[in-house]
Design a protein around this motif. Structure first.
Motif, mmCIF file in Angstrom:
data_model
loop_
_atom_site.group_PDB
_atom_site.id
_atom_site.type_symbol
_atom_site.label_atom_id
_atom_site.label_comp_id
_atom_site.label_asym_id
_atom_site.label_seq_id
_atom_site.Cartn_x
_atom_site.Cartn_y
_atom_site.Cartn_z
ATOM 1 N N VAL A 18 0.712 -1.134 -0.091
ATOM 2 C CA VAL A 18 -0.082 0.047 -0.237
ATOM 3 C C VAL A 18 0.981 1.140 0.021
ATOM 4 C CG1 VAL A 18 -1.801 1.432 1.182
ATOM 5 C CG2 VAL A 18 -1.810 -1.254 1.264
ATOM 6 N N GLY A 19 0.641 2.025 -0.915
ATOM 7 C CA GLY A 19 1.389 3.245 -1.188
ATOM 8 C C GLY A 19 1.201 4.339 -0.136
ATOM 9 N N ALA A 20 2.055 5.369 0.086
ATOM 10 C CA ALA A 20 1.936 6.386 0.915
ATOM 11 C C ALA A 20 0.694 7.288 0.487
ATOM 12 C CB ALA A 20 2.994 7.321 0.809
ATOM 13 N N SER A 21 -0.200 7.358 1.620
ATOM 14 C CA SER A 21 -1.378 8.015 1.484
ATOM 15 C C SER A 21 -2.185 8.207 2.784
ATOM 16 C CB SER A 21 -2.556 7.186 0.650
ATOM 17 O OG SER A 21 -2.493 6.093 1.365
ATOM 18 N N THR A 22 -3.391 8.904 2.835
ATOM 19 C CA THR A 22 -3.941 8.873 4.366
ATOM 20 C C THR A 22 -4.454 7.330 4.757
ATOM 21 O OG1 THR A 22 -6.196 9.444 3.146
ATOM 22 C CG2 THR A 22 -4.627 11.195 4.062
ATOM 23 N N TYR A 23 -4.357 6.276 4.001
ATOM 24 C CA TYR A 23 -4.604 5.254 4.414
ATOM 25 C C TYR A 23 -3.492 4.546 5.302
ATOM 26 C CZ TYR A 23 -8.647 3.272 2.182
ATOM 27 O OH TYR A 23 -10.144 2.793 1.872
ATOM 28 N N ALA A 104 9.180 3.939 5.908
ATOM 29 C CA ALA A 104 8.960 5.249 6.127
ATOM 30 C C ALA A 104 9.016 6.321 4.652
ATOM 31 C CB ALA A 104 9.789 6.011 6.988
ATOM 32 N N SER A 105 8.219 7.405 4.795
ATOM 33 C CA SER A 105 8.460 8.065 3.467
ATOM 34 C C SER A 105 8.788 9.652 3.772
ATOM 35 C CB SER A 105 7.048 8.103 2.789
ATOM 36 O OG SER A 105 6.828 8.847 1.639
ATOM 37 N N ILE A 106 9.651 10.309 2.910
ATOM 38 C CA ILE A 106 9.983 11.607 2.921
ATOM 39 C C ILE A 106 9.676 12.200 1.892
ATOM 40 C CG2 ILE A 106 11.479 13.523 3.350
ATOM 41 C CD1 ILE A 106 11.504 11.652 5.957
ATOM 42 N N ASN A 107 8.895 13.255 1.792
ATOM 43 C CA ASN A 107 8.690 14.077 0.509
ATOM 44 C C ASN A 107 9.537 15.254 0.527
ATOM 45 O OD1 ASN A 107 6.415 13.049 -0.345
ATOM 46 N ND2 ASN A 107 5.285 14.736 -0.168
ATOM 47 N N CYS A 108 10.815 15.183 -0.353
ATOM 48 C CA CYS A 108 11.674 16.153 -0.298
ATOM 49 C C CYS A 108 12.014 16.836 -1.586
ATOM 50 C CB CYS A 108 13.154 15.461 0.175
ATOM 51 S SG CYS A 108 13.417 13.895 -0.702
ATOM 52 N N LEU A 131 11.996 7.726 -0.645
ATOM 53 C CA LEU A 131 12.068 9.279 -0.919
ATOM 54 C C LEU A 131 11.098 9.578 -1.961
ATOM 55 C CD1 LEU A 131 16.094 9.478 -0.709
ATOM 56 C CD2 LEU A 131 14.557 9.856 1.001
ATOM 57 N N ASN A 132 10.034 10.486 -1.725
ATOM 58 C CA ASN A 132 9.264 10.794 -2.868
ATOM 59 C C ASN A 132 10.142 12.425 -3.307
ATOM 60 O OD1 ASN A 132 7.196 12.125 -4.297
ATOM 61 N ND2 ASN A 132 5.620 12.149 -2.795
ATOM 62 N N ILE A 133 11.001 12.452 -4.054
ATOM 63 C CA ILE A 133 11.398 13.353 -4.670
ATOM 64 C C ILE A 133 10.599 14.058 -5.524
ATOM 65 C CG2 ILE A 133 13.503 14.342 -5.496
ATOM 66 C CD1 ILE A 133 15.028 11.902 -4.556
ATOM 67 N N VAL A 167 13.533 5.292 -4.177
ATOM 68 C CA VAL A 167 13.023 6.441 -4.692
ATOM 69 C C VAL A 167 11.851 6.536 -5.438
ATOM 70 C CG1 VAL A 167 13.852 8.559 -5.995
ATOM 71 C CG2 VAL A 167 15.680 7.240 -4.707
ATOM 72 N N LYS A 168 10.840 7.372 -5.282
ATOM 73 C CA LYS A 168 9.494 7.456 -6.006
ATOM 74 C C LYS A 168 9.928 8.370 -7.021
ATOM 75 C CE LYS A 168 5.294 8.093 -4.395
ATOM 76 N NZ LYS A 168 4.133 7.903 -3.774
ATOM 77 N N ILE A 169 9.596 8.218 -8.170
ATOM 78 C CA ILE A 169 10.121 9.465 -9.140
ATOM 79 C C ILE A 169 8.760 9.327 -10.074
ATOM 80 C CG2 ILE A 169 12.348 9.081 -9.134
ATOM 81 C CD1 ILE A 169 12.279 7.776 -11.998
ATOM 82 N N VAL A 262 4.071 -4.200 -6.674
ATOM 83 C CA VAL A 262 3.096 -3.040 -6.948
ATOM 84 C C VAL A 262 2.972 -2.164 -5.888
ATOM 85 C CG1 VAL A 262 2.248 -4.326 -8.912
ATOM 86 C CG2 VAL A 262 0.980 -4.114 -6.850
ATOM 87 N N GLN A 263 2.513 -0.712 -6.095
ATOM 88 C CA GLN A 263 1.963 -0.221 -4.976
ATOM 89 C C GLN A 263 0.804 0.160 -5.428
ATOM 90 O OE1 GLN A 263 4.300 3.282 -3.746
ATOM 91 N NE2 GLN A 263 5.998 1.977 -3.078
ATOM 92 N N VAL A 264 -0.241 0.446 -4.524
ATOM 93 C CA VAL A 264 -1.670 0.804 -4.758
ATOM 94 C C VAL A 264 -2.084 1.762 -3.791
ATOM 95 C CG1 VAL A 264 -1.988 -1.684 -5.811
ATOM 96 C CG2 VAL A 264 -2.554 -1.316 -3.359
HETATM 97 C C1 LIG Z 1 -5.101 10.945 -1.012
HETATM 98 C C2 LIG Z 1 -3.639 10.649 -1.340
HETATM 99 C C3 LIG Z 1 -2.645 10.842 -0.759
HETATM 100 C C4 LIG Z 1 -1.489 10.613 -1.026
HETATM 101 N N1 LIG Z 1 -0.310 10.801 -0.224
HETATM 102 C C5 LIG Z 1 0.973 10.607 -0.573
HETATM 103 C C6 LIG Z 1 1.940 10.981 0.337
HETATM 104 O O1 LIG Z 1 1.980 11.316 1.353
HETATM 105 N N2 LIG Z 1 3.428 10.680 -0.261
HETATM 106 C C7 LIG Z 1 3.510 10.202 -1.586
HETATM 107 O O2 LIG Z 1 4.645 9.926 -1.815
HETATM 108 N N3 LIG Z 1 2.359 9.838 -2.293
HETATM 109 C C8 LIG Z 1 1.268 9.969 -1.751
HETATM 110 N N4 LIG Z 1 0.224 9.641 -2.638
HETATM 111 C C9 LIG Z 1 0.439 9.400 -4.223
HETATM 112 C C10 LIG Z 1 0.448 7.810 -3.938
HETATM 113 O O3 LIG Z 1 1.062 7.017 -3.008
HETATM 114 C C11 LIG Z 1 0.366 6.929 -5.523
HETATM 115 O O4 LIG Z 1 1.803 7.312 -5.726
HETATM 116 C C12 LIG Z 1 -0.436 7.574 -6.402
HETATM 117 O O5 LIG Z 1 -1.753 7.784 -5.876
HETATM 118 C C13 LIG Z 1 -0.548 6.572 -7.699
HETATM 119 O O6 LIG Z 1 -0.894 5.279 -7.475
HETATM 120 P P1 LIG Z 1 -2.462 4.919 -7.444
HETATM 121 O O7 LIG Z 1 -2.743 4.886 -8.933
HETATM 122 O O8 LIG Z 1 -2.492 3.414 -6.955
HETATM 123 O O9 LIG Z 1 -3.368 5.751 -6.680
HETATM 124 C C14 LIG Z 1 -1.126 10.093 -2.370
HETATM 125 C C15 LIG Z 1 -2.095 9.764 -3.264
HETATM 126 C C16 LIG Z 1 -3.335 10.076 -2.647
HETATM 127 C C17 LIG Z 1 -4.586 9.668 -3.614
#
Ligand SMILES: Cc1cc2nc3c(=O)[nH]c(=O)nc-3n(C[C@H](O)[C@H](O)[C@H](O)COP(=O)(O)O)c2cc1C
Length: 330
Positions: A18-23, A104-108, A131-133, A167-169, A262-264
């Motif tokens: 599960v990718g970085a998000s409010t989840y 962990a994840s850092i936006n930078c 790292l979310n650059i 690194v997430k690009i 994968v990331q979702v």
């Molecule tokens: C509501 C929301 C919050 C997100 N917050 C972050 C975040 O804090 N850091 C980050 O690197 N990406 C964040 N993302 C991006 C997701 O991690 C992901 O890269 C992007 O949504 C594409 O994947 P998907 O098609 O599965 O949604 C966020 C996306 C959404 C929709």
């Protein structure tokens, strides 16, 4: 049959992260994701600006904030309310709540000062650091190129932690293949292709920006598939396919292209965490049907061979080919 895979030195019970998000911003939510079958989570991101504000270093930054003084107040408030200590606690709480890896994840956007914080993330028990650059292609920096800044950030972070680093690009590079391979040889363990940036639209009746384009659509997967397929064999780190993975078919496609996992994110906002269970069971059923007993038995299979490589490299539609692309009706 096993759906196990490895990513950045971590063993994952299946390829769904599960990718970085409010989840992923609380231990309770992360526990739920684990119960629904997630193999790992990337925590919501902490912003470089939060780290700098917390350590009183923000004001020492160059003129990045000079033209946008409100940002200092916003970031300072943000930091006090939702600061780095909370982030460290989130890592600790998540680690004690679940058995799956917690990344962990850092936006930078700069290599200045904040990378020392990577040590604290390591001490808190995170299993990895993503790292979310996010340097906007609209930024015009006379000093160094966008690519140089990425490399400088990775170098500083690498010097501050032994954690596996990913690194997430995004895809706004003039020479994606060359840059991704260069980045992969800096000692990082993973690359996430690709982030999905904010996509403002225009409401033509209200004559203003529309911001409702937050979630991806399944069709968006093709961008990631192309670059994963073209680069999986060429990079020195693991690749994760991201953006547009909404179902088990998307997971299978990314694996066939050569991704390790994968990331979702959007799929969960649209269908809830049950989407993960469906992806895992769909993957298992597909593997049984095709007689694969492991992911390595088919990973990268559709990326190989000159014909497939040529198809992934092709950019222009061709008018008359072998029938694969039909001419549009006139
Ligand atoms: C509501 C929301 C919050 C997100 N917050 C972050 C975040 O804090 N850091 C980050 O690197 N990406 C964040 N993302 C991006 C997701 O991690 C992901 O890269 C992007 O949504 C594409 O994947 P998907 O098609 O599965 O949604 C966020 C996306 C959404 C929709």
């Amino acid at each position: 049959m096993s759906t196990t895979t490895s990513y950045m030195g971590l063993t994952l019970k299946n390829p769904i992260i599960v990718g970085a998000s409010t989840y992923t911003n609380s231990a309770a939510k992360i526990k739920k994701l684990e119960q629904h079958g997630a193999a790992a989570v990337v925590l919501k991101s902490l912003y470089e600006e939060q780290i700098l504000a917390d350590s009183g270093k923000l004001v020492e930054q160059d003129d990045m904030y000079f033209w946008y003084p409100e940002a200092i107040d916003v970031v300072n408030g943000f930091s006090k309310e939702d600061g780095v200590n909370e982030y460290i606690n989130l890592i600790k709480d998540a680690k004690s709540a679940v058995d799956i890896p917690v990344i962990a994840s850092i936006n930078c956007r700069t290599p200045k000062e904040w990378p020392a914080f990577a040590q604290k993330i390591e001490s808190a028990g995170a299993d990895g650091l993503e790292l979310n650059i996010y340097i906007s292609p609209a930024d015009i920096d006379a000093g160094r190129s966008v690519e140089e800044t990425y490399l400088a950030i990775v170098k500083e972070v690498r010097a501050n932690t032994k954690l596996p680093v990913a690194v997430k690009i995004g895809y706004y590079f003039s020479d994606v293949a060359r840059f991704v391979t260069q980045l992969s040889s800096t000692g990082i363990e993973g690359l996430v292709l690709f982030n999905r940036y904010f996509r403002p639209d225009i409401d033509i009746e209200a004559l203003r920006l529309a911001n409702d384009n937050i979630f991806s659509a399944p069709q968006e997967i093709t961008l990631s598939l192309r670059w994963v397929a073209l680069l999986a064999d060429k990079v020195e780190c693991d690749l994760v396919g991201a953006t547009g993975v909404h179902d088990y078919a998307g997971v299978v496609k990314e694996l066939l292209a050569g991704a390790r996992a994968v990331q979702v994110v959007s799929a969960l906002y649209k269908s809830g965490p049950q989407a993960i269970e469906k992806m895992v069971s769909g993957l298992e059923t597909w593997m049984q049907k095709h007689n694969y007993d492991s992911i390595d038995a088919f990973r990268g299979m559709v990326a190989k061979g000159p014909e497939n490589t040529a198809a992934f490299e092709r950019v222009q539609f061709m008018r008359r080919t072998t029938g694969q692309y039909q001419e549009a009706p006139r």
